[in-house]
Design an enzyme around this catalytic site. Structure first.
Site, PDB file in Angstrom:
ATOM      1  N   SER A 121      -4.761   9.541  37.841  1.00 20.03           N
ATOM      2  CA  SER A 121      -4.965  10.889  38.375  1.00 20.03           C
ATOM      3  C   SER A 121      -4.146  11.134  39.617  1.00 20.03           C
ATOM      4  O   SER A 121      -3.891  12.276  39.976  1.00 20.03           O
ATOM      5  CB  SER A 121      -6.431  11.082  38.775  1.00 20.03           C
ATOM      6  OG  SER A 121      -7.279  10.723  37.740  1.00 20.03           O
ATOM      7  N   HIS A 142      -2.038  12.632  31.431  1.00 15.49           N
ATOM      8  CA  HIS A 142      -3.281  12.791  32.201  1.00 15.49           C
ATOM      9  C   HIS A 142      -4.246  13.715  31.466  1.00 15.49           C
ATOM     10  O   HIS A 142      -4.057  14.923  31.426  1.00 15.49           O
ATOM     11  CB  HIS A 142      -2.959  13.333  33.599  1.00 15.49           C
ATOM     12  CG  HIS A 142      -4.161  13.438  34.479  1.00 15.49           C
ATOM     13  ND1 HIS A 142      -4.489  14.587  35.162  1.00 15.49           N
ATOM     14  CD2 HIS A 142      -5.128  12.538  34.762  1.00 15.49           C
ATOM     15  CE1 HIS A 142      -5.605  14.381  35.846  1.00 15.49           C
ATOM     16  NE2 HIS A 142      -6.017  13.152  35.617  1.00 15.49           N
ATOM     17  N   GLU A 154      -1.822  16.919  31.343  1.00 13.58           N
ATOM     18  CA  GLU A 154      -0.651  16.978  32.218  1.00 13.58           C
ATOM     19  C   GLU A 154       0.282  15.843  31.808  1.00 13.58           C
ATOM     20  O   GLU A 154      -0.118  14.673  31.821  1.00 13.58           O
ATOM     21  CB  GLU A 154      -1.072  16.824  33.683  1.00 13.58           C
ATOM     22  CG  GLU A 154      -1.784  18.059  34.226  1.00 13.58           C
ATOM     23  CD  GLU A 154      -2.357  17.884  35.633  1.00 13.58           C
ATOM     24  OE1 GLU A 154      -2.333  18.847  36.396  1.00 13.58           O
ATOM     25  OE2 GLU A 154      -2.841  16.777  35.952  1.00 13.58           O
ATOM     26  N   ASN A 192      -5.550  18.119  40.001  1.00 15.48           N
ATOM     27  CA  ASN A 192      -6.255  17.349  41.021  1.00 15.48           C
ATOM     28  C   ASN A 192      -5.780  17.681  42.427  1.00 15.48           C
ATOM     29  O   ASN A 192      -6.552  17.623  43.383  1.00 15.48           O
ATOM     30  CB  ASN A 192      -6.126  15.848  40.760  1.00 15.48           C
ATOM     31  CG  ASN A 192      -7.020  15.418  39.610  1.00 15.48           C
ATOM     32  OD1 ASN A 192      -7.871  16.185  39.164  1.00 15.48           O
ATOM     33  ND2 ASN A 192      -6.823  14.218  39.124  1.00 15.48           N
TER      34      ASN A 192
HETATM   35  N1  NAD Z   1     -13.045  10.115  35.755  1.00 16.68           N
HETATM   36  C1  NAD Z   1     -12.291  11.153  35.587  1.00 16.68           C
HETATM   37  O1  NAD Z   1     -12.790  12.283  35.599  1.00 16.68           O
HETATM   38  C2  NAD Z   1     -10.808  10.998  35.336  1.00 16.68           C
HETATM   39  C3  NAD Z   1     -10.097  12.083  34.812  1.00 16.68           C
HETATM   40  C4  NAD Z   1      -8.742  11.907  34.506  1.00 16.68           C
HETATM   41  C5  NAD Z   1      -8.123  10.703  34.766  1.00 16.68           C
HETATM   42  N2  NAD Z   1      -8.845   9.677  35.316  1.00 16.68           N
HETATM   43  C6  NAD Z   1      -8.132   8.402  35.532  1.00 16.68           C
HETATM   44  O2  NAD Z   1      -8.419   7.569  34.417  1.00 16.68           O
HETATM   45  C7  NAD Z   1      -8.403   6.210  34.846  1.00 16.68           C
HETATM   46  C8  NAD Z   1      -9.736   5.577  34.475  1.00 16.68           C
HETATM   47  O3  NAD Z   1     -10.772   6.210  35.185  1.00 16.68           O
HETATM   48  P1  NAD Z   1     -12.288   6.187  34.691  1.00 16.68           P
HETATM   49  O4  NAD Z   1     -12.998   7.230  35.458  1.00 16.68           O
HETATM   50  O5  NAD Z   1     -12.312   6.210  33.220  1.00 16.68           O
HETATM   51  O6  NAD Z   1     -12.741   4.741  35.231  1.00 16.68           O
HETATM   52  P2  NAD Z   1     -14.000   3.869  34.778  1.00 16.68           P
HETATM   53  O7  NAD Z   1     -14.321   3.026  35.934  1.00 16.68           O
HETATM   54  O8  NAD Z   1     -15.051   4.729  34.199  1.00 16.68           O
HETATM   55  O9  NAD Z   1     -13.423   2.964  33.580  1.00 16.68           O
HETATM   56  C9  NAD Z   1     -12.422   1.983  33.751  1.00 16.68           C
HETATM   57  C10 NAD Z   1     -12.562   0.965  32.625  1.00 16.68           C
HETATM   58  O10 NAD Z   1     -11.463   0.060  32.690  1.00 16.68           O
HETATM   59  C11 NAD Z   1     -11.927  -1.231  32.350  1.00 16.68           C
HETATM   60  N3  NAD Z   1     -11.001  -2.251  32.849  1.00 16.68           N
HETATM   61  C12 NAD Z   1     -10.880  -2.720  34.114  1.00 16.68           C
HETATM   62  N4  NAD Z   1      -9.918  -3.664  34.161  1.00 16.68           N
HETATM   63  C13 NAD Z   1      -9.415  -3.790  32.909  1.00 16.68           C
HETATM   64  C14 NAD Z   1      -8.427  -4.622  32.316  1.00 16.68           C
HETATM   65  N5  NAD Z   1      -7.748  -5.493  33.041  1.00 16.68           N
HETATM   66  N6  NAD Z   1      -8.185  -4.499  31.000  1.00 16.68           N
HETATM   67  C15 NAD Z   1      -8.872  -3.622  30.250  1.00 16.68           C
HETATM   68  N7  NAD Z   1      -9.838  -2.803  30.752  1.00 16.68           N
HETATM   69  C16 NAD Z   1     -10.109  -2.892  32.071  1.00 16.68           C
HETATM   70  C17 NAD Z   1     -13.309  -1.288  32.983  1.00 16.68           C
HETATM   71  O11 NAD Z   1     -14.096  -2.280  32.355  1.00 16.68           O
HETATM   72  C18 NAD Z   1     -13.843   0.128  32.739  1.00 16.68           C
HETATM   73  O12 NAD Z   1     -14.536   0.224  31.522  1.00 16.68           O
HETATM   74  C19 NAD Z   1      -8.129   6.222  36.321  1.00 16.68           C
HETATM   75  O13 NAD Z   1      -6.745   6.037  36.522  1.00 16.68           O
HETATM   76  C20 NAD Z   1      -8.548   7.611  36.735  1.00 16.68           C
HETATM   77  O14 NAD Z   1      -7.891   8.066  37.880  1.00 16.68           O
HETATM   78  C21 NAD Z   1     -10.175   9.798  35.570  1.00 16.68           C
END
Ligand code: NAD
Length: 596
Positions: A121, A142, A154, A192
Site C-alpha cells: 500500500s 494494489h 491501482e 491511500n
Molecule cells: N489491509 C488492507 O486494507 C490492505 C489493502 C490493500 C493493500 N494492503 C497491503 O497488502 C499487504 C498485506 O496486508 P494485510 O492487511 O493482508 O496483512 P495481514 O497481516 O492481514 O496478512 C499478512 C499475511 O502474510 C502472511 N505471511 C507473513 N510472512 C509470510 C511469508 N514469509 N510467506 C508467506 N506468507 C507470509 C501472514 O501469515 C499473514 O497471513 C500489505 O502490503 C498491505 O499494505 C492492505
C-alpha cells in the site's frame, strides 16, 4: 498478443491475500495460495471458505460455482510451490525487508518470464523490485479491501517496469472485472495518499476525546455518504497494517506530520487490538474476523435515557434568519411537532420564507411522503414575526443568520436579554467559534452549536458543538432534540470544521495538490476514491458541487486555526477561485459544466 495468465500465485493469505485468491479463482484462474506455516494456511483457507459461503448464502454465487472455485485453489506452505505460475502477487505484512526477502526468493523459485507483483500500500515498488534480477518484470497491483468487492486496482509501474508488463497486467485487471488506474511509484499511490491523513486525523480526534468513535463514524457516514466511518475502516484495514502504512508514508512522503501515526495507534497495536482480525480494535467484534460489532464498555447508552442526562423539555422553538438554512430548519422543527416562532428582519422576508416552507412541504405531499393534513398541521404550528421579542417564551432558539461574527454576537446579546432563563441558545455557524458567540451572553453554559447540513430537511446529521463552557444539560438537550427531529446528533468540541469539515476538506485539498503535481488526472483520482473506497462522489466532483470558493474559505479557516502546514490551501484551488471558476454554479470548476 496479451500474455495468458492461467495460473497465479498469492503469497500471504491475510486480510488482503485471501480476498485476492478469491478474485482470481472466481474468474476461472488457477491459484497457488502460499502461507508461511500450516496454521496460517488453515486460517487463509477458512477466510476463503467463509467469504464464498457468505456469497452463496446471499445468492451471489451458485453452490456449484463455489465448489469449482475451491477446486482451482491449491494451498501450500512455502514459496517453492510457485515454480510454474505466470504471475505472483505478494500480500505479506507491510515491511520492506520482509518483502525484499520474499522477492529475492521468488526470483530464484519462479520461471524467468513470471511477473512478480506486490500488493503493497505504501512501500516503494522500486525498492522491492531491486531485490530481484528482473526489476523490469516487477509491478505493483494494489487491490482494495475487501478485494472481491472493490472494483479498483491501482497498477503501479516503476521507472524500469517493462511497458508490455504494464499492458499485460492492465488486460488482466479487465479480465477480473476490475477498473485500473495506472500510476507511478509514489508513497500511497492515489487512494491511500488521500485516505490515510484523514484516517489518522480521525484517530487523533478519538485520542483527544474530541468526539466519540460512534459520533465520528456517524458524522462521516451521514454527513458525506461514506460507506463506513474512518474508525470502522481502520478496524477493517487492520491497525497494524494501518500503522505501517502511515509510518512508511510519513518517511517516504515528505515527512508530512499528518502521516505520523497517532500514538494511540501504536499503543493499540502493542496491546493486540488490531481491528476486526483480532476481534477488537476501535470497536469490539463478536469474534476474531467477524464484521459484527458487539457492545463494550465504551458503547453509549440508548438515547431514551437522554432525559436522565438532564435534557430539558423543549416544546417551543425560535428560529432566527431567513436564508436557506433557516428555512429548512423551520420546516424540520414544524414537521416534527414543535411550535415554531420564525423571526426575520421584516414582514417581506417572513412572507418569502413562509412561501419557501410551503413549497417544500407541498413537494412532500406531491411525492406522497407527507399527508395534506400533516402539512397543514406543520404550517399551523409556525408563527411569523419580525421582532426578537416574540422569543420571550421559547425553550430553544436556533440562530441561522449571516456567517459574520459581529452580527451573531449582537444577536446573542439581544437573545440574552429577551429569552427566559434555562433556554438553550444554539448557533448553526459552520466556521465561527461557538465560544465567541456564547461569551456575548451572560449564560454561556446554555449556548451550543447545532450545525445542520444543507438541505436541512433531507440531511440526517446534526453536529452538536459544545464549548468549554457548555453545560452537560444543554448538550444533552441538543442531542435529545436532534433525536426527536429524526436526526443523528453527534457531539464534538468547538474547533474549526467540527467533525465533518475538518476531516473532509483537507482530503479534498490534498486531491487538488495531487492534481497540481501532475501525479494523476482528475478522472483517475475521482475513480480511485469511488471504486477503491466506495465514496459516492470523487473529490473533484464534490468540489465542483460544493463550490471552490466555499471550499477554499473552509480550508483557510482550518489552516488558520490549526496551523497545520499540510492544511495550507492548494495554490491551484486559490487560482481557480481567483479566475472565477467556482464549480457548477459558474458552470466551470475543475470540469467544464457548460454543456451538461
Ligand atoms: N489491509 C488492507 O486494507 C490492505 C489493502 C490493500 C493493500 N494492503 C497491503 O497488502 C499487504 C498485506 O496486508 P494485510 O492487511 O493482508 O496483512 P495481514 O497481516 O492481514 O496478512 C499478512 C499475511 O502474510 C502472511 N505471511 C507473513 N510472512 C509470510 C511469508 N514469509 N510467506 C508467506 N506468507 C507470509 C501472514 O501469515 C499473514 O497471513 C500489505 O502490503 C498491505 O499494505 C492492505
Amino acid at each position: 498478443m496479451a500474455r495468458e495468465f492461467s495460473t497465479v500465485g498469492v503469497v500471504g493469505l491475510g486480510t488482503m491475500g485471501a480476498g485476492i485468491v478469491e478474485v482470481f479463482a472466481r474468474n476461472g484462474i488457477d491459484v497457488v495460495a502460499v502461507e508461511i506455516s500450516e496454521p496460517a494456511l488453515e486460517r487463509g483457507r477458512a477466510t476463503l471458505k467463509g467469504s464464498t459461503d457468505r456469497a452463496v448464502a446471499k445468492g451471489k454465487l451458485a453452490e456449484a460455482d463455489r465448489d469449482a472455485l475451491h477446486e482451482r485453489v491449491h494451498f501450500a506452505v512455502g514459496l517453492d510451490a510457485l515454480h510454474s505460475v505466470d504471475l505472483v502477487i505478494e500480500a505479506v505484512p507491510e515491511h520492506l525487508d520482509l518483502k525484499q526477502r520474499i522477492f529475492a526468493e521468488l526470483d530464484r523459485v519462479c520461471r524467468p518470464e513470471t511477473i512478480l507483483a506486490t500488493n503493497t500500500s505504501s512501500l516503494s515498488v522500486t525498492e522491492i523490485s531491486v531485490a530481484t534480477t528482473r526489476p523490469n518484470q516487477v509491478i505493483g497491483i494494489h487491490f482494495f479491501n475487501p478485494a472481491p468487492v472493490m472494483k479498483l486496482v491501482e497498477v503501479v509501474r516503476t521507472v524500469v517496469t517493462a511497458p508490455e508488463v504494464v499492458a499485460d497486467v492492465e488486460a488482466l485487471c479487465a479480465r477480473l472485472g476490475k477498473v485500473d488506474v495506472t500510476i507511478n511509484d509514489r508513497a500511497g499511490f492515489i487512494a491511500n495518499a488521500l485516505l490515510f491523513g484523514y484516517l489518522n486525523h480521525a484517530v487523533s480526534m478519538v485520542e483527544s476525546h474530541y468526539a466519540t468513535r460512534e459520533d465520528i463514524d456517524a458524522a462521516m457516514k451521514l454527513g458525506c455518504g461514506l460507506p463506513m466511518g474512518p474508525l470502522a475502516l481502520m478496524d477493517l484495514i487492520g491497525l497494524d497494517t494501518a500503522y505501517e502504512i502511515l509510518d512508511t508514508m510519513y518517511r517516504r512522503g515528505g515527512r508530512d506530520r499528518r502521516h505520523a501515526p497517532v500514538p494511540l495507534l501504536k499503543q493499540m497495536v502493542t496491546a493486540g487490538l488490531l481491528g476486526r482480525k483480532s476481534g477488537r480494535g476501535f470497536y469490539t467484534y463478536e469474534r476474531p474476523g467477524s464484521p459484527v460489532v458487539v457492545p463494550d464498555e465504551a458503547t453509549p447508552l440508548a438515547t431514551e435515557s437522554a432525559l436522565a442526562d438532564g435534557a430539558r423539555a423543549i416544546a417551543k422553538v425560535g428560529v432566527v434568519g431567513s436564508g436557506t438554512m433557516a428555512t429548512g430548519i423551520i420546516e424540520v422543527f414544524a414537521k416534527a411537532g414543535y411550535e415554531v416562532v420564525s423571526v426575520t428582519r421584516g414582514a417581506e422576508k417572513s412572507a418569502t420564507v413562509c412561501e419557501a416552507v410551503k413549497t417544500s412541504l407541498n413537494k412532500g405531499v406531491v411525492r406522497g411522503k407527507l399527508a395534506e393534513a400533516d402539512r397543514d398541521a406543520a404550517l399551523g404550528r409556525i408563527s411569523w414575526s419580525a421582532t426578537l421579542d416574540h422569543l420571550a417564551d421559547v425553550d430553544l432558539v436556533v440562530e441561522a443568520v449571516i456567517e459574520e461574527l459581529s452580527v451573531k454576537k449582537a444577536l446573542f446579546a439581544s437573545l440574552d436579554e429577551i429569552c427566559k432563563p434555562g433556554v438553550v441558545l444554539a448557533t448553526t455557524t459552520s466556521s465561527l467559534p461557538v465560544i465567541d458567540v456564547a461569551m456575548a451572553t451572560q449564560r454561556p453554559a446554555d449556548v451550543v452549536g447545532l450545525h445542520f447540513f444543507n438541505p436541512a430537511p433531507v440531511m440526517p446529521l446534526v453536529e452538536v458543538v459544545r464549548t468549554i463552557r457548555t453545560s452537560p444539560e444543554a448538550t444533552a438537550t441538543a442531542r435529545a432534540v436532534c433525536a426527536a427531529l429524526g436526526k443523528t446528533g453527534v457531539v464534538c468540541g468547538d474547533r474549526s470544521g467540527f467533525i465533518v469539515n475538518a476531516l473532509l476538506f483537507p482530503y479534498l485539498n490534498d486531491a487538488v495538490k495531487m492534481l497540481e503535481a501532475s501525479y494523476s488526472t482528475a478522472d483517475d483520482i475521482d475513480h480511485a476514491m469511488k471504486l477503491g473506497c466506495g465514496y459516492p462522489m470523487g473529490p473533484f466532483e464534490l468540489l465542483d458541487v460544493v463550490g471552490l470558493d466555499v471550499s477554499l474559505a473552509i480550508q483557510r479557516e482550518l489552516y488558520l486555526e490549526l496551523r497545520e502546514p499540510g492544511f495550507a490551501p492548494a495554490p491551484l484551488l486559490e487560482h481557480l477561485v481567483t479566475a472565477g471558476y467556482l464549480g457548477r454554479k459558474t458552470r466551470r470548476g475543475f470540469r467544464d459544466h457548460s454543456h451538461r
